[in-house]
Scaffold this active site. Sequence first.
Site, mmCIF file in Angstrom:
data_model
loop_
_atom_site.group_PDB
_atom_site.id
_atom_site.type_symbol
_atom_site.label_atom_id
_atom_site.label_comp_id
_atom_site.label_asym_id
_atom_site.label_seq_id
_atom_site.Cartn_x
_atom_site.Cartn_y
_atom_site.Cartn_z
ATOM 1 N N TYR A 36 0.846 -1.203 0.000
ATOM 2 C CA TYR A 36 0.000 0.000 0.000
ATOM 3 C C TYR A 36 0.884 1.256 0.000
ATOM 4 O O TYR A 36 0.671 2.181 -0.785
ATOM 5 C CB TYR A 36 -0.942 -0.006 1.212
ATOM 6 N N ARG A 78 -11.131 4.356 9.013
ATOM 7 C CA ARG A 78 -10.139 3.811 8.097
ATOM 8 C C ARG A 78 -9.013 3.210 8.930
ATOM 9 O O ARG A 78 -8.718 3.695 10.020
ATOM 10 C CB ARG A 78 -9.554 4.921 7.217
ATOM 11 N N PHE A 96 14.679 19.728 -1.295
ATOM 12 C CA PHE A 96 13.362 19.182 -1.614
ATOM 13 C C PHE A 96 13.172 17.792 -1.007
ATOM 14 O O PHE A 96 12.104 17.469 -0.496
ATOM 15 C CB PHE A 96 13.227 19.132 -3.141
ATOM 16 N N ARG A 100 1.189 8.532 12.735
ATOM 17 C CA ARG A 100 0.745 9.771 13.362
ATOM 18 C C ARG A 100 -0.767 9.950 13.255
ATOM 19 O O ARG A 100 -1.419 10.404 14.193
ATOM 20 C CB ARG A 100 1.451 10.961 12.699
#
Lengths: 372, 469
Positions: free
Chosen positions: B181, B238, B298, B228
């Site tokens: 996932y 969920r 980034f 978290r």
Amino acid sequence: MASEKKPALGSVMVIGGCGFLGHHVVRVLLRDYNCSVSVIDLRCTRNRRPESDGVSYHEADITDAAKLESIFSQTKPDVVIHTASPPAQSNDSVSHALFKKVNVDGTAAVVKACQKTGVKALVYTSSASVMSDNRSDLINADERWPTVRGSQQSEYYSETKAAAEELVLAANRAPEAPKLLTCSIRPSGIMGEGDTMVLYHLINILHQGRSGVQVGNNDNLFDFTYVENVAHGHLLAARALLLTAASKTIPLDTERVDGEAFLITNDSPVYFWDFARAVWAAAGSPHGTEHVRVLPRSVGMVLGYCSEWFFWAIGKPPTFNRQRIVYSCMTRYYDISKAKKRLGYQPLVSLEDGIKRSVKWTLEQQESAKKA
Amino acid sequence: MGAARNALYYLVHPNQLRSIIQWKVWHEPVHRRNTEDETETEAACFQYLDLTSRSFSAVIKELNPELLMPICLFYLVLRGLDTIEDDMTIDIKEKEPLLRNFSVHMEQDGWTFDKNGPNEKDRELLVHFDSVIVELKKVKKPYYEIIKDITIKMGNGMADYAINAEHNINGINTIDEYELYCHYVAGLVGEGLTRLFVASELANPQLLVRTDLTESMGQMLQKINIIRDVHEDWVDKRRFWPKEIWSQYVNNWDDLFAIENREKALQCSSHMVLNALKHADECLFYMAGIRDQSVFNFVAIPQSMAIATLELVFRNPAIFERNIKITKGDACQLMIESTQNLRVVCDVFRKYIKRIHKKNDPRDPNYLAISTQCGKIEQFIESIFPTQDPKKIEAAAKPAEPTMDTGEAFMLVASVVATLALIGLLMVGLAWFMGARMDKFFNNMDNFLGGSAPKVTPSLIPVPGRDEL
């Protein structure tokens, strides 16, 4: 390894094969290799394999060169694993003499016997402590680090281990016996079934209710190694030496095993007090860290200093000294890439499982000692 | 939080305020986007970027001009996909082909989508998706192919999950499913980004060989978000924590949030933290392959935030009660430290690793595994930035020859020390005046002086250290 064909090691002699590490070497030999096993030890009564395993036991003092040679001529070993060494517990002149006699003179006699009787491979048990001056940190150190010798080395035990290692490595392809290949294994912080030192001390601390003090900030990483992994490392080295002996070419410098020293650990450096707490938890300690008081290193050093003077004044060897503080605050862990690359070494047993097995054994020993 | 409460907070936590000011005032972007000759559709894309992303838009806008637009568009395309996937008001019969064909739609001039539910927060992006399509057509071919390829893979992955009834009823069962996932929602994005970095020659091409490193970057970020957000997700019905892990601690998922099971829940969260922590060293390794400062920033900023968040959630019962976040001051401090070089980022990792190891509880079944994992990360950092040099140690072991008499040497040393002290003092004062960070120094000082000395009896230290046989 049951399904595959076990690698062959021919006739193997384990010197110190009834000792802590030695008897694990014998056990792993019988389990993982195709070979015949003989043992030399001072006394062959403890840690003895059952008769059915077919191990031949010989009582001898390794400093007795003539006796060694006669046993070697009789058993004709292809491989010698030399694990014999006195316990490193004390630091007085009597034990110094013993360290010198067994580690240096004894190893010299073993080397000579190997050279005279056509042994192909000699693997020596050194110690990772040969690189430590017992004061400075060793941070991710590997075999490029120098050994600490002479006046720089504060532990005479480590000095004699380094001297013996030098003898063994110098005997590799030496003119006296060009076919003898040698190497050295440097384990760090061995623990396991049969260990009467690291684990035994730690569990005593727990039972005396003294697990609530931590010296230093516990950021120092340390390498502890489960004994079976150390035995495994030795035997991988022996196998590599035999393969080198069988090949016609001398291996490349970046691949060679003969004449080399190898650090062996569990490849899991762990914070010093975390290791202690993991041992205590495995031994049934109900504590977290809420009861722990931190004693700064500097304060510990002062107390250690006071203790040394106090014991000097009453004329006894100190049970608590600055060196203990230093050890518990020192960073000492190693990079074992060389053993992984050249020996194909990987620990067989994780640190977690190693601790569980070792603690179980130690508790059983203490239980049966109480009954007796 | 009211303004007064804010003011009070920063009064008590001046370091936090200082970090915020330091970041806002002193941060100099590596590249500044040129807005002057921007086309209308370009401006629209950046507007939607701001709209759909709070955390990413700032770092994207500072990217090297070569990748600025491709990555902005890559983000918007994936956000578009996500907006369709998230929307429970769209019927599955319509949703599945939309997801699978998104890569086709993004090539159709003027394609837009206005069937999102009114509450879908990013619906505006799809309503005006034609602007994104205009810009996509201008992207250099190699970059465009990468964006398209990932869009196809992700669209299909999302569609598979959407029609997977078993997944929708029971959630994630095994750790393998959990990682798969995470691969679809984050690993794929990482793959696309790495390919863009390498194609633009801003990263080491080896990163395309070591695909496991890229995967770890995505896994680490996604797993930490999942840990978290556990409470928020639970409220929304969920579940992303794999059953293989939580079933070792509680019988039913809901039990994890019951107050009487707090210790079990904490142990379960430690297990999740341990599972995320295994990626940390590979993330650092990945960042070592970046060759451009703006790209480094980034990739490094989210990772630093992630490791700090991991420390925040570790053994923190609050995660089962509400959504927690690192403070704004810490976030600014982390951004300052993530926009320099790998060494500073390694220091950030080390700092939070040490904190995690300090919070570790011996009664937790994951205790030793977490401790050795922290050790492994420290060891990895040592392997790229070694503290010790064997050659120097060898040289130091040899006794140096005396070359000067002691009186002369003493005077020389004393004068050097005095000069250095004076210069040092001036420099420290000046640096502080200019906004240097001295909190670290004082923290160290504090640690050194801190801690009371309890009474001890002799012989309480175990003897380790020697390798006895």
